[in-house]
Motif scaffolding. Structure first.
Motif, PDB file in Angstrom:
ATOM      1  N   THR A  31      -9.659  -4.622   4.387  1.00 20.18           N
ATOM      2  CA  THR A  31      -8.796  -3.452   4.526  1.00 20.18           C
ATOM      3  C   THR A  31      -8.198  -3.432   5.935  1.00 20.18           C
ATOM      4  O   THR A  31      -8.849  -3.808   6.890  1.00 20.18           O
ATOM      5  CB  THR A  31      -9.606  -2.165   4.295  1.00 20.18           C
ATOM      6  OG1 THR A  31     -10.186  -2.228   2.996  1.00 20.18           O
ATOM      7  CG2 THR A  31      -8.714  -0.934   4.372  1.00 20.18           C
TER       8      THR A  31
ATOM      9  N   ARG B  24      -5.988  -5.599  -0.544  1.00 24.40           N
ATOM     10  CA  ARG B  24      -6.772  -6.136   0.564  1.00 24.40           C
ATOM     11  C   ARG B  24      -6.495  -7.619   0.830  1.00 24.40           C
ATOM     12  O   ARG B  24      -7.106  -8.220   1.709  1.00 24.40           O
ATOM     13  CB  ARG B  24      -8.255  -5.914   0.297  1.00 24.40           C
ATOM     14  CG  ARG B  24      -8.607  -4.446   0.134  1.00 24.40           C
ATOM     15  CD  ARG B  24     -10.055  -4.221  -0.271  1.00 24.40           C
ATOM     16  NE  ARG B  24     -10.960  -4.499   0.838  1.00 24.40           N
ATOM     17  CZ  ARG B  24     -11.952  -5.383   0.801  1.00 24.40           C
ATOM     18  NH1 ARG B  24     -12.163  -6.092  -0.302  1.00 24.40           N
ATOM     19  NH2 ARG B  24     -12.734  -5.573   1.843  1.00 24.40           N
TER      20      ARG B  24
ATOM     21  N   THR C 282       0.825  -1.207   0.000  1.00 24.75           N
ATOM     22  CA  THR C 282       0.000   0.000   0.000  1.00 24.75           C
ATOM     23  C   THR C 282       0.857   1.254   0.000  1.00 24.75           C
ATOM     24  O   THR C 282       0.549   2.235  -0.694  1.00 24.75           O
ATOM     25  CB  THR C 282      -0.928   0.012   1.228  1.00 24.75           C
ATOM     26  OG1 THR C 282      -1.738  -1.171   1.212  1.00 24.75           O
ATOM     27  CG2 THR C 282      -1.833   1.231   1.222  1.00 24.75           C
TER      28      THR C 282
ATOM     29  N   PHE D 122      -7.446   3.482 -15.009  1.00 27.20           N
ATOM     30  CA  PHE D 122      -8.440   3.624 -13.950  1.00 27.20           C
ATOM     31  C   PHE D 122      -8.983   2.248 -13.540  1.00 27.20           C
ATOM     32  O   PHE D 122      -9.153   1.958 -12.351  1.00 27.20           O
ATOM     33  CB  PHE D 122      -9.592   4.521 -14.421  1.00 27.20           C
ATOM     34  CG  PHE D 122     -10.639   4.782 -13.376  1.00 27.20           C
ATOM     35  CD1 PHE D 122     -10.391   5.657 -12.333  1.00 27.20           C
ATOM     36  CD2 PHE D 122     -11.873   4.141 -13.434  1.00 27.20           C
ATOM     37  CE1 PHE D 122     -11.347   5.886 -11.357  1.00 27.20           C
ATOM     38  CE2 PHE D 122     -12.842   4.373 -12.472  1.00 27.20           C
ATOM     39  CZ  PHE D 122     -12.574   5.255 -11.422  1.00 27.20           C
ATOM     40  N   GLY D 123      -9.238   1.392 -14.515  1.00 23.23           N
ATOM     41  CA  GLY D 123      -9.693   0.038 -14.208  1.00 23.23           C
ATOM     42  C   GLY D 123      -8.648  -0.753 -13.440  1.00 23.23           C
ATOM     43  O   GLY D 123      -8.971  -1.463 -12.469  1.00 23.23           O
TER      44      GLY D 123
ATOM     45  N   MET E  63      -6.366   0.491 -11.539  1.00 29.42           N
ATOM     46  CA  MET E  63      -6.273   1.087 -10.210  1.00 29.42           C
ATOM     47  C   MET E  63      -7.336   0.504  -9.271  1.00 29.42           C
ATOM     48  O   MET E  63      -7.053   0.165  -8.118  1.00 29.42           O
ATOM     49  CB  MET E  63      -6.442   2.605 -10.305  1.00 29.42           C
ATOM     50  CG  MET E  63      -6.403   3.321  -8.961  1.00 29.42           C
ATOM     51  SD  MET E  63      -6.854   5.068  -9.078  1.00 29.42           S
ATOM     52  CE  MET E  63      -8.619   4.924  -9.384  1.00 29.42           C
ATOM     53  N   LEU E  64      -8.566   0.368  -9.772  1.00 31.32           N
ATOM     54  CA  LEU E  64      -9.632  -0.207  -8.956  1.00 31.32           C
ATOM     55  C   LEU E  64      -9.308  -1.646  -8.572  1.00 31.32           C
ATOM     56  O   LEU E  64      -9.553  -2.071  -7.430  1.00 31.32           O
ATOM     57  CB  LEU E  64     -10.960  -0.147  -9.717  1.00 31.32           C
ATOM     58  CG  LEU E  64     -11.545   1.246  -9.955  1.00 31.32           C
ATOM     59  CD1 LEU E  64     -12.850   1.134 -10.740  1.00 31.32           C
ATOM     60  CD2 LEU E  64     -11.781   1.983  -8.635  1.00 31.32           C
ATOM     61  N   TRP E  65      -8.777  -2.419  -9.509  1.00 36.40           N
ATOM     62  CA  TRP E  65      -8.382  -3.802  -9.211  1.00 36.40           C
ATOM     63  C   TRP E  65      -7.317  -3.848  -8.122  1.00 36.40           C
ATOM     64  O   TRP E  65      -7.378  -4.667  -7.196  1.00 36.40           O
ATOM     65  CB  TRP E  65      -7.890  -4.472 -10.487  1.00 36.40           C
ATOM     66  CG  TRP E  65      -7.348  -5.854 -10.286  1.00 36.40           C
ATOM     67  CD1 TRP E  65      -8.058  -6.994 -10.032  1.00 36.40           C
ATOM     68  CD2 TRP E  65      -5.970  -6.235 -10.308  1.00 36.40           C
ATOM     69  NE1 TRP E  65      -7.212  -8.073  -9.901  1.00 36.40           N
ATOM     70  CE2 TRP E  65      -5.929  -7.637 -10.068  1.00 36.40           C
ATOM     71  CE3 TRP E  65      -4.773  -5.552 -10.519  1.00 36.40           C
ATOM     72  CZ2 TRP E  65      -4.736  -8.348 -10.030  1.00 36.40           C
ATOM     73  CZ3 TRP E  65      -3.583  -6.255 -10.483  1.00 36.40           C
ATOM     74  CH2 TRP E  65      -3.567  -7.641 -10.246  1.00 36.40           C
ATOM     75  N   SER E  66      -6.335  -2.958  -8.214  1.00 35.65           N
ATOM     76  CA  SER E  66      -5.262  -2.927  -7.218  1.00 35.65           C
ATOM     77  C   SER E  66      -5.800  -2.580  -5.827  1.00 35.65           C
ATOM     78  O   SER E  66      -5.438  -3.210  -4.830  1.00 35.65           O
ATOM     79  CB  SER E  66      -4.188  -1.906  -7.621  1.00 35.65           C
ATOM     80  OG  SER E  66      -3.547  -2.287  -8.809  1.00 35.65           O
ATOM     81  N   LEU E  67      -6.670  -1.560  -5.767  1.00 35.57           N
ATOM     82  CA  LEU E  67      -7.175  -1.093  -4.477  1.00 35.57           C
ATOM     83  C   LEU E  67      -8.170  -2.062  -3.847  1.00 35.57           C
ATOM     84  O   LEU E  67      -8.139  -2.290  -2.633  1.00 35.57           O
ATOM     85  CB  LEU E  67      -7.832   0.282  -4.642  1.00 35.57           C
ATOM     86  CG  LEU E  67      -6.900   1.472  -4.868  1.00 35.57           C
ATOM     87  CD1 LEU E  67      -7.720   2.736  -5.087  1.00 35.57           C
ATOM     88  CD2 LEU E  67      -5.957   1.663  -3.689  1.00 35.57           C
ATOM     89  N   LEU E  68      -9.064  -2.595  -4.664  1.00 37.06           N
ATOM     90  CA  LEU E  68     -10.156  -3.400  -4.128  1.00 37.06           C
ATOM     91  C   LEU E  68      -9.809  -4.874  -3.965  1.00 37.06           C
ATOM     92  O   LEU E  68     -10.512  -5.592  -3.248  1.00 37.06           O
ATOM     93  CB  LEU E  68     -11.392  -3.263  -5.026  1.00 37.06           C
ATOM     94  CG  LEU E  68     -11.944  -1.840  -5.172  1.00 37.06           C
ATOM     95  CD1 LEU E  68     -13.154  -1.832  -6.099  1.00 37.06           C
ATOM     96  CD2 LEU E  68     -12.297  -1.244  -3.815  1.00 37.06           C
ATOM     97  N   TYR E  69      -8.737  -5.313  -4.620  1.00 33.20           N
ATOM     98  CA  TYR E  69      -8.379  -6.726  -4.519  1.00 33.20           C
ATOM     99  C   TYR E  69      -6.958  -6.929  -3.984  1.00 33.20           C
ATOM    100  O   TYR E  69      -6.768  -7.447  -2.875  1.00 33.20           O
ATOM    101  CB  TYR E  69      -8.534  -7.414  -5.873  1.00 33.20           C
ATOM    102  CG  TYR E  69      -8.122  -8.867  -5.854  1.00 33.20           C
ATOM    103  CD1 TYR E  69      -8.887  -9.810  -5.168  1.00 33.20           C
ATOM    104  CD2 TYR E  69      -6.972  -9.298  -6.515  1.00 33.20           C
ATOM    105  CE1 TYR E  69      -8.510 -11.147  -5.146  1.00 33.20           C
ATOM    106  CE2 TYR E  69      -6.582 -10.628  -6.491  1.00 33.20           C
ATOM    107  CZ  TYR E  69      -7.356 -11.546  -5.806  1.00 33.20           C
ATOM    108  OH  TYR E  69      -6.972 -12.863  -5.777  1.00 33.20           O
TER     109      TYR E  69
END
Length: 260
Positions: free
Chosen positions: A247, A236, A44, A224-225, A227-233
Motif C-alpha cells: 500500500t 497494491r 485508487t 463484495f468479493g 471489491m476485496l480483490w481490487s483493494l488487496l491485489y
C-alpha cells in the motif's frame, strides 16, 4: 526515465513516485480508454470515485424513502418499478442502477489499464465483470421461476380460491374470515394461500420481480468479493511491476537507483 523520491505534491507528502502525481491524471482516459496504462494512485482515485458513487446513490435515496415512510408520506411513486433494459428497478434507485451499469464498464477499463501497467495479464480484469454476469444468470433463472409461479397462481382452482377469499372479506369482517380464506386455498391446490396482490400482477411484472429477488443478493455478494480483490491485489501492485506489492505511493532507494 528517472524517477525520484521526495515531495511530489506539497499537499500530499505521502506521494513519492512522480508517476502517481494527481496533476498527471487524465480522468477521461483513465475511465473510458482501455488502450493505455494507469498508475497506482490514479487507479485508487478512480476506484474510490466509482465505489463512493454507488454507495451514495443507493444509501441516500433509500434513507430518504425510509424517513418519508416513517413520516407518513406516501412512497408508492418512489417504489414504482421502472424498466431499465431487461430489468425493473424502483424509481428512486434508477440513478443508482444507471450509474452501476456505467461503472461496470469503467471499472473494467481501469482494471485493464492498471494490470497492463503493472505487467500482469489484462485478462484478469474480467473478474470485475463476473458479478454482473452472475446477476444476469440469476435474473434469468428467477424470471423463469416467476413465470412458473404466475401460471400456477392463475390455474382455475387457485383463481376460484382467491375469488372466494375476496368475497369472504367483503361480506364478513369477523374474526373467522382469515380462517375461512386459509381453509379454501389448501383444499383447492394443496399450497399456502395466494397473495391477492401477487394475483393482480401481470406475468411480466411477476417474472421481473422474482428475477430481481434472485439477482440482487448474488450480485451483491459477488461484487463484495471483486471489491476485496481490487483493494488487496490490484490497488497494491507496484508501478511498472517492479517492487513489492504494498500500500502507498513510494519508492525504495534501490528502486530509485535502478530508475524504476
Amino acid at each position: 526515465m528517472e524517477y525520484t523520491a521526495g515531495a511530489i505534491d506539497p499537499h500530499r507528502p505521502w506521494i513519492r513516485d512522480e508517476r502517481d502525481a494527481p496533476s498527471a491524471m487524465k480522468w477521461g482516459q483513465t475511465l473510458f480508454n482501455p488502450f493505455g496504462k494507469t498508475y497506482k494512485l490514479h487507479f485508487t482515485r478512480a476506484w474510490t470515485f466509482m465505489f463512493l458513487g454507488r454507495v451514495l446513490l443507493y444509501v441516500v435515496p433509500s434513507f430518504i424513502a425510509m424517513i418519508a415512510g416513517i413520516a407518513g408520506v406516501k412512497t408508492d411513486g418512489m417504489n414504482a418499478p421502472v424498466d431499465l433494459f431487461l430489468f425493473s428497478v424502483p424509481a428512486i434507485l434508477l440513478p443508482f442502477a444507471i450509474f452501476t451499469l456505467v461503472t461496470d464498464y469503467t471499472s473494467f477499463v481501469v482494471h485493464v489499464r492498471r494490470l497492463t501497467e503493472a505487467g500482469r495479464s489484462a485478462f484478469l480484469a474480467i473478474i470485475v465483470i463476473i458479478p454482473l454476469l452472475l446477476g444476469a444468470v440469476a435474473y434469468a433463472l428467477g424470471s423463469q421461476v416467476g413465470g412458473m409461479n404466475y401460471r400456477a397462481m392463475h390455474a382455475p382452482a387457485n383463481t376460484e380460491a382467491v375469488e372466494t377469499t375476496a368475497e369472504t372479506k367483503t361480506e364478513d369482517e369477523s374474526e373467522g374470515e382469515d380462517a375461512a380464506a386459509k381453509e379454501a386455498q389448501p383444499k383447492a391446490t394443496g399450497r399456502p394461500p395466494m397473495d391477492p396482490r401477487m394475483m393482480g400482477m401481470s406475468q411480466r411484472d411477476l417474472a421481473k420481480s422474482t428475477g430481481m429477488g434472485f439477482a440482487f443478493p448474488i450480485w451483491w455478494l459477488a461484487s463484495f468479493g471483486a471489491m476485496l480483490w481490487s483493494l488487496l491485489y490490484v490497488a497494491r501492485l507496484p508501478n511498472g511491476g517492479v517492487g513489492q506489492i504494498r500500500t502507498g505511493s513510494h519508492l525504495t532507494p534501490d528502486e530509485i537507483a535502478r530508475g524504476a
